[in-house]
Design a protein around this motif. Structure first.
Motif, PDB file in Angstrom:
ATOM      1  N   LYS A   1       0.847  -1.191   0.000  1.00  0.00           N
ATOM      2  CA  LYS A   1       0.000   0.000   0.000  1.00  0.00           C
ATOM      3  C   LYS A   1       0.882   1.241   0.000  1.00  0.00           C
ATOM      4  O   LYS A   1       1.847   1.314   0.764  1.00  0.00           O
ATOM      5  N   PRO A   2       0.550   2.240  -0.812  1.00  0.00           N
ATOM      6  CA  PRO A   2       1.372   3.456  -0.851  1.00  0.00           C
ATOM      7  C   PRO A   2       1.205   4.321   0.393  1.00  0.00           C
ATOM      8  O   PRO A   2       0.113   4.402   0.951  1.00  0.00           O
ATOM      9  N   HIS A   3       2.300   4.921   0.808  1.00  0.00           N
ATOM     10  CA  HIS A   3       2.324   5.859   1.928  1.00  0.00           C
ATOM     11  C   HIS A   3       3.300   6.982   1.591  1.00  0.00           C
ATOM     12  O   HIS A   3       4.351   7.121   2.228  1.00  0.00           O
ATOM     13  N   PRO A   4       2.993   7.796   0.594  1.00  0.00           N
ATOM     14  CA  PRO A   4       3.954   8.799   0.114  1.00  0.00           C
ATOM     15  C   PRO A   4       4.271   9.898   1.128  1.00  0.00           C
ATOM     16  O   PRO A   4       5.267  10.575   0.991  1.00  0.00           O
ATOM     17  N   GLU A   5       3.454  10.066   2.158  1.00  0.00           N
ATOM     18  CA  GLU A   5       3.693  11.130   3.134  1.00  0.00           C
ATOM     19  C   GLU A   5       4.629  10.713   4.263  1.00  0.00           C
ATOM     20  O   GLU A   5       5.016  11.532   5.095  1.00  0.00           O
ATOM     21  N   VAL A   6       5.012   9.451   4.334  1.00  0.00           N
ATOM     22  CA  VAL A   6       5.818   8.929   5.437  1.00  0.00           C
ATOM     23  C   VAL A   6       7.273   8.811   5.011  1.00  0.00           C
ATOM     24  O   VAL A   6       7.574   8.212   3.991  1.00  0.00           O
ATOM     25  N   THR A   7       8.172   9.366   5.823  1.00  0.00           N
ATOM     26  CA  THR A   7       9.604   9.247   5.521  1.00  0.00           C
ATOM     27  C   THR A   7      10.206   8.076   6.287  1.00  0.00           C
ATOM     28  O   THR A   7       9.693   7.683   7.347  1.00  0.00           O
ATOM     29  N   VAL A   8      11.291   7.540   5.775  1.00  0.00           N
ATOM     30  CA  VAL A   8      12.003   6.463   6.450  1.00  0.00           C
ATOM     31  C   VAL A   8      12.513   6.963   7.797  1.00  0.00           C
ATOM     32  O   VAL A   8      12.446   6.258   8.808  1.00  0.00           O
ATOM     33  N   ALA A   9      13.002   8.193   7.840  1.00  0.00           N
ATOM     34  CA  ALA A   9      13.502   8.759   9.098  1.00  0.00           C
ATOM     35  C   ALA A   9      12.395   8.788  10.157  1.00  0.00           C
ATOM     36  O   ALA A   9      12.637   8.467  11.321  1.00  0.00           O
ATOM     37  N   ARG A  10      11.196   9.162   9.758  1.00  0.00           N
ATOM     38  CA  ARG A  10      10.075   9.204  10.707  1.00  0.00           C
ATOM     39  C   ARG A  10       9.712   7.807  11.203  1.00  0.00           C
ATOM     40  O   ARG A  10       9.446   7.603  12.390  1.00  0.00           O
ATOM     41  N   LEU A  11       9.705   6.825  10.307  1.00  0.00           N
ATOM     42  CA  LEU A  11       9.417   5.449  10.714  1.00  0.00           C
ATOM     43  C   LEU A  11      10.417   4.968  11.758  1.00  0.00           C
ATOM     44  O   LEU A  11      10.049   4.344  12.750  1.00  0.00           O
ATOM     45  N   ARG A  12      11.687   5.269  11.517  1.00  0.00           N
ATOM     46  CA  ARG A  12      12.724   4.841  12.461  1.00  0.00           C
ATOM     47  C   ARG A  12      12.581   5.562  13.799  1.00  0.00           C
ATOM     48  O   ARG A  12      12.787   4.958  14.850  1.00  0.00           O
ATOM     49  N   GLU A  13      12.258   6.825  13.757  1.00  0.00           N
ATOM     50  CA  GLU A  13      12.101   7.612  14.980  1.00  0.00           C
ATOM     51  C   GLU A  13      10.912   7.119  15.811  1.00  0.00           C
ATOM     52  O   GLU A  13      10.998   7.006  17.035  1.00  0.00           O
ATOM     53  N   GLU A  14       9.817   6.810  15.152  1.00  0.00           N
ATOM     54  CA  GLU A  14       8.599   6.400  15.857  1.00  0.00           C
ATOM     55  C   GLU A  14       8.592   4.927  16.246  1.00  0.00           C
ATOM     56  O   GLU A  14       7.725   4.492  17.006  1.00  0.00           O
ATOM     57  N   ASN A  15       9.529   4.144  15.726  1.00  0.00           N
ATOM     58  CA  ASN A  15       9.562   2.704  15.986  1.00  0.00           C
ATOM     59  C   ASN A  15      10.964   2.248  16.378  1.00  0.00           C
ATOM     60  O   ASN A  15      11.561   1.405  15.702  1.00  0.00           O
TER      61      ASN A  15
END
Length: 90
Positions: free
Chosen positions: A65-79
């Motif tokens: 599923k597309p998630h164009p608004e999410v950055t890899v940096a944000r994913l790492r920060e939140e998880n």
């Protein structure tokens, strides 16, 4: 420009025992045996038949599923503690 997670899905399978110096026909047969799908129906890219010798693993993904608004940096920060993989699709 930040890396963008353009899609997320579920890992359906990983094949890391890719034989070195194998011919394309051998790779195609082993791929089908590993994932239950034909190479020609799944692997994309205009250079796939030339570049397959350089690939060290294949990852099967479903429910993409597309998630164009999410950055890899944000994913790492939140998880923290959860591996976030950057995968080049070819």
């Amino acid at each position: 420009m930040p890396h963008v997670a353009v899609a997320a899905g579920k890992v359906a399978g990983v094949w890391t025992e890719v034989p070195e110096d194998a011919e394309l026909a051998e790779i195609k047969a082993a791929f089908a045996n590993s994932f239950g799908q034909r190479w020609e129906d799944v692997v994309v890219g205009s250079d796939r038949d030339a570049l397959f010798r350089f690939w060290e693993a294949y990852v099967g993904v479903v429910d993409l599923k597309p998630h164009p608004e999410v950055t890899v940096a944000r994913l790492r920060e939140e998880n923290p503690g959860i591996p976030v993989l950057e995968v080049l699709l070819g």
